[in-house]
Scaffold this motif. Sequence first.
Motif, PDB file in Angstrom:
ATOM      1  N   GLY A  93      64.582  -3.637  40.928  1.00 40.95           N
ATOM      2  CA  GLY A  93      65.861  -2.961  41.106  1.00 40.95           C
ATOM      3  C   GLY A  93      65.761  -1.762  42.020  1.00 40.95           C
ATOM      4  N   VAL A  94      64.684  -0.990  41.890  1.00 43.07           N
ATOM      5  CA  VAL A  94      64.480   0.170  42.767  1.00 43.07           C
ATOM      6  C   VAL A  94      64.279  -0.286  44.211  1.00 43.07           C
ATOM      7  CG1 VAL A  94      62.932   2.080  43.313  1.00 43.07           C
ATOM      8  CG2 VAL A  94      63.590   1.647  40.935  1.00 43.07           C
ATOM      9  N   LEU A  95      63.425  -1.297  44.409  1.00 42.76           N
ATOM     10  CA  LEU A  95      63.188  -1.801  45.763  1.00 42.76           C
ATOM     11  C   LEU A  95      64.473  -2.306  46.403  1.00 42.76           C
ATOM     12  CD1 LEU A  95      59.822  -3.776  45.389  1.00 42.76           C
ATOM     13  CD2 LEU A  95      60.183  -1.604  46.562  1.00 42.76           C
ATOM     14  N   ALA A  96      65.282  -3.004  45.617  1.00 46.54           N
ATOM     15  CA  ALA A  96      66.507  -3.590  46.158  1.00 46.54           C
ATOM     16  C   ALA A  96      67.493  -2.530  46.643  1.00 46.54           C
ATOM     17  CB  ALA A  96      67.166  -4.483  45.115  1.00 46.54           C
ATOM     18  N   LEU A  97      67.409  -1.326  46.094  1.00 45.17           N
ATOM     19  CA  LEU A  97      68.352  -0.271  46.448  1.00 45.17           C
ATOM     20  C   LEU A  97      67.872   0.631  47.576  1.00 45.17           C
ATOM     21  CD1 LEU A  97      69.513   0.802  42.869  1.00 45.17           C
ATOM     22  CD2 LEU A  97      70.781  -0.570  44.523  1.00 45.17           C
ATOM     23  N   LEU A  98      66.621   0.479  48.005  1.00 41.18           N
ATOM     24  CA  LEU A  98      66.067   1.374  49.024  1.00 41.18           C
ATOM     25  C   LEU A  98      66.583   1.002  50.408  1.00 41.18           C
ATOM     26  CD1 LEU A  98      62.321   1.681  47.949  1.00 41.18           C
ATOM     27  CD2 LEU A  98      64.132   3.380  47.657  1.00 41.18           C
ATOM     28  N   PRO A  99      67.144   1.946  51.161  1.00 40.23           N
ATOM     29  CA  PRO A  99      67.514   1.669  52.560  1.00 40.23           C
ATOM     30  C   PRO A  99      66.251   1.491  53.403  1.00 40.23           C
ATOM     31  CG  PRO A  99      68.619   3.643  51.710  1.00 40.23           C
ATOM     32  CD  PRO A  99      67.540   3.296  50.738  1.00 40.23           C
ATOM     33  N   PRO A 100      66.172   0.440  54.217  1.00 40.53           N
ATOM     34  CA  PRO A 100      64.952   0.191  54.997  1.00 40.53           C
ATOM     35  C   PRO A 100      64.551   1.347  55.906  1.00 40.53           C
ATOM     36  CG  PRO A 100      66.332  -1.758  54.983  1.00 40.53           C
ATOM     37  CD  PRO A 100      67.131  -0.672  54.346  1.00 40.53           C
ATOM     38  N   PHE A 101      65.526   2.025  56.555  1.00 41.36           N
ATOM     39  CA  PHE A 101      65.152   3.101  57.476  1.00 41.36           C
ATOM     40  C   PHE A 101      64.569   4.290  56.710  1.00 41.36           C
ATOM     41  CE2 PHE A 101      69.479   4.119  56.247  1.00 41.36           C
ATOM     42  CZ  PHE A 101      69.462   5.490  56.094  1.00 41.36           C
ATOM     43  N   TRP A 102      65.068   4.555  55.504  1.00 38.93           N
ATOM     44  CA  TRP A 102      64.536   5.648  54.686  1.00 38.93           C
ATOM     45  C   TRP A 102      63.150   5.292  54.160  1.00 38.93           C
ATOM     46  CZ3 TRP A 102      63.457   6.206  49.352  1.00 38.93           C
ATOM     47  CH2 TRP A 102      63.276   7.533  48.923  1.00 38.93           C
ATOM     48  N   LEU A 103      62.986   4.050  53.711  1.00 39.02           N
ATOM     49  CA  LEU A 103      61.673   3.593  53.264  1.00 39.02           C
ATOM     50  C   LEU A 103      60.680   3.632  54.416  1.00 39.02           C
ATOM     51  CD1 LEU A 103      59.845   2.358  51.094  1.00 39.02           C
ATOM     52  CD2 LEU A 103      60.758   0.107  51.704  1.00 39.02           C
ATOM     53  N   GLY A 104      61.147   3.298  55.615  1.00 39.79           N
ATOM     54  CA  GLY A 104      60.262   3.346  56.781  1.00 39.79           C
ATOM     55  C   GLY A 104      59.729   4.744  57.045  1.00 39.79           C
ATOM     56  N   MET A 105      60.581   5.747  56.905  1.00 37.90           N
ATOM     57  CA  MET A 105      60.120   7.123  57.110  1.00 37.90           C
ATOM     58  C   MET A 105      59.105   7.535  56.050  1.00 37.90           C
ATOM     59  SD  MET A 105      63.508   9.170  58.469  1.00 37.90           S
ATOM     60  CE  MET A 105      64.608   8.607  57.163  1.00 37.90           C
ATOM     61  N   LEU A 106      59.316   7.103  54.803  1.00 38.79           N
ATOM     62  CA  LEU A 106      58.350   7.416  53.747  1.00 38.79           C
ATOM     63  C   LEU A 106      57.008   6.739  54.001  1.00 38.79           C
ATOM     64  CD1 LEU A 106      60.420   7.242  50.423  1.00 38.79           C
ATOM     65  CD2 LEU A 106      59.683   9.266  51.692  1.00 38.79           C
ATOM     66  N   LEU A 107      57.048   5.474  54.419  1.00 39.84           N
ATOM     67  CA  LEU A 107      55.803   4.748  54.693  1.00 39.84           C
ATOM     68  C   LEU A 107      55.060   5.372  55.874  1.00 39.84           C
ATOM     69  CD1 LEU A 107      57.008   1.047  54.244  1.00 39.84           C
ATOM     70  CD2 LEU A 107      55.548   2.364  52.695  1.00 39.84           C
ATOM     71  N   ALA A 108      55.801   5.779  56.896  1.00 40.15           N
ATOM     72  CA  ALA A 108      55.160   6.425  58.044  1.00 40.15           C
ATOM     73  C   ALA A 108      54.513   7.744  57.635  1.00 40.15           C
ATOM     74  CB  ALA A 108      56.189   6.649  59.152  1.00 40.15           C
ATOM     75  N   LEU A 109      55.188   8.498  56.773  1.00 41.34           N
ATOM     76  CA  LEU A 109      54.631   9.768  56.310  1.00 41.34           C
ATOM     77  C   LEU A 109      53.347   9.558  55.516  1.00 41.34           C
ATOM     78  CD1 LEU A 109      54.940  12.850  55.943  1.00 41.34           C
ATOM     79  CD2 LEU A 109      56.312  12.373  53.901  1.00 41.34           C
ATOM     80  N   LEU A 110      53.339   8.506  54.667  1.00 43.05           N
ATOM     81  CA  LEU A 110      52.187   8.265  53.803  1.00 43.05           C
ATOM     82  C   LEU A 110      51.019   7.655  54.567  1.00 43.05           C
ATOM     83  CD1 LEU A 110      50.821   8.131  51.029  1.00 43.05           C
ATOM     84  CD2 LEU A 110      52.016   5.959  50.635  1.00 43.05           C
ATOM     85  N   PHE A 111      51.268   6.508  55.226  1.00 41.43           N
ATOM     86  CA  PHE A 111      50.164   5.736  55.803  1.00 41.43           C
ATOM     87  C   PHE A 111      49.780   6.187  57.208  1.00 41.43           C
ATOM     88  CE2 PHE A 111      51.823   2.849  52.570  1.00 41.43           C
ATOM     89  CZ  PHE A 111      50.651   2.468  51.944  1.00 41.43           C
ATOM     90  N   ALA A 112      50.682   6.856  57.917  1.00 43.00           N
ATOM     91  CA  ALA A 112      50.353   7.308  59.268  1.00 43.00           C
ATOM     92  C   ALA A 112      50.016   8.787  59.304  1.00 43.00           C
ATOM     93  CB  ALA A 112      51.533   7.012  60.212  1.00 43.00           C
ATOM     94  N   ALA A 113      50.880   9.624  58.736  1.00 43.48           N
ATOM     95  CA  ALA A 113      50.662  11.064  58.822  1.00 43.48           C
ATOM     96  C   ALA A 113      49.582  11.549  57.858  1.00 43.48           C
ATOM     97  CB  ALA A 113      51.982  11.798  58.552  1.00 43.48           C
ATOM     98  N   LEU A 114      49.623  11.099  56.601  1.00 44.80           N
ATOM     99  CA  LEU A 114      48.672  11.585  55.597  1.00 44.80           C
ATOM    100  C   LEU A 114      47.369  10.800  55.598  1.00 44.80           C
ATOM    101  CD1 LEU A 114      51.093  12.334  52.603  1.00 44.80           C
ATOM    102  CD2 LEU A 114      50.166  13.917  54.294  1.00 44.80           C
ATOM    103  N   LEU A 115      47.452   9.461  55.450  1.00 45.18           N
ATOM    104  CA  LEU A 115      46.239   8.646  55.347  1.00 45.18           C
ATOM    105  C   LEU A 115      45.671   8.241  56.709  1.00 45.18           C
ATOM    106  CD1 LEU A 115      47.270   6.328  52.362  1.00 45.18           C
ATOM    107  CD2 LEU A 115      45.953   8.457  52.302  1.00 45.18           C
TER     108      LEU A 115
END
Length: 271
Positions: A93-115
């Motif tokens: 249910g949480v995944l289904a409600l996530l906007p792709p562009f917002w999730l993309g920014m979170l993933l970029a912050l985690l896997f690109a900027a931090l890790l």
Amino acid sequence: MAVGAVLGAAALLFLLLDILPGAGGTDRPAWVRFLGLFTGDTGAPNTLGERLAVTLPLALLALVIAGAVGTGLGLAAGRYRGMVDGLVRALSGVLALLPPFWLGMLLALLFAALLKLLPASGFVPWSNLPGALASLLLPALALGLPYAGQLALRIRRDLGSVAEDDVQRLRAQGVAASAARWKLGLAGALPELPQAMARIFGALLIGAALVESVFFLPGLGRQILGAAEQHDLGLLRGGLLLLIMVAACGMLLLALLRVLVDPALRAEWRR
């Protein structure tokens, strides 16, 4: 239906965009401009093919992610009731409600900027296959995970839609109640999966435009948005129709897969 959808979209795009100021190429006959929609002739040089070589793999990779994660979560929720079912449904249910562009920014912050594991933007040419795939992984995750949640909830719902009379019929044959419900649920859910994946593929192609903008990918969706902003109507209608044609072909092929998984359709096809 697929051919009719493409022809109807081509006629609509031509009628709406060709009459507007700035459509371009109006010195050529109307029939030449219309046929140019199907050949990529927008009246000016374009890079539609190169852009599609980014958008189509992105959509296909996102489709694989959505199908694998969504099917896995849905089957787990249907097989293991109780706490597992509740957790999977909450996550889906949480995944289904996530906007792709917002999730993309979170993933970029985690896997690109931090890790610093994956690139945050840009695209490596296909001559470097590992680099190209790495460029598409985060955008594909951002695009595919929300649809994975939707697919998981759909599969979980289909697995739970089992008639009690059918369960009792199998129980009379010596099958345990839980195994009977699981078997009947799969028989009802699997034939619907290709059709659901076909609709997801069409949605992924449309949603790719925003995700490409987040990750600065040189894709077709981003070029279509740029053409709209610059009022390049020739490029806009050509890019839109190309996207529609790819979506129609992909959705048709995925829908035809139902013949392979639906025994009733296979029997009808043989007749």
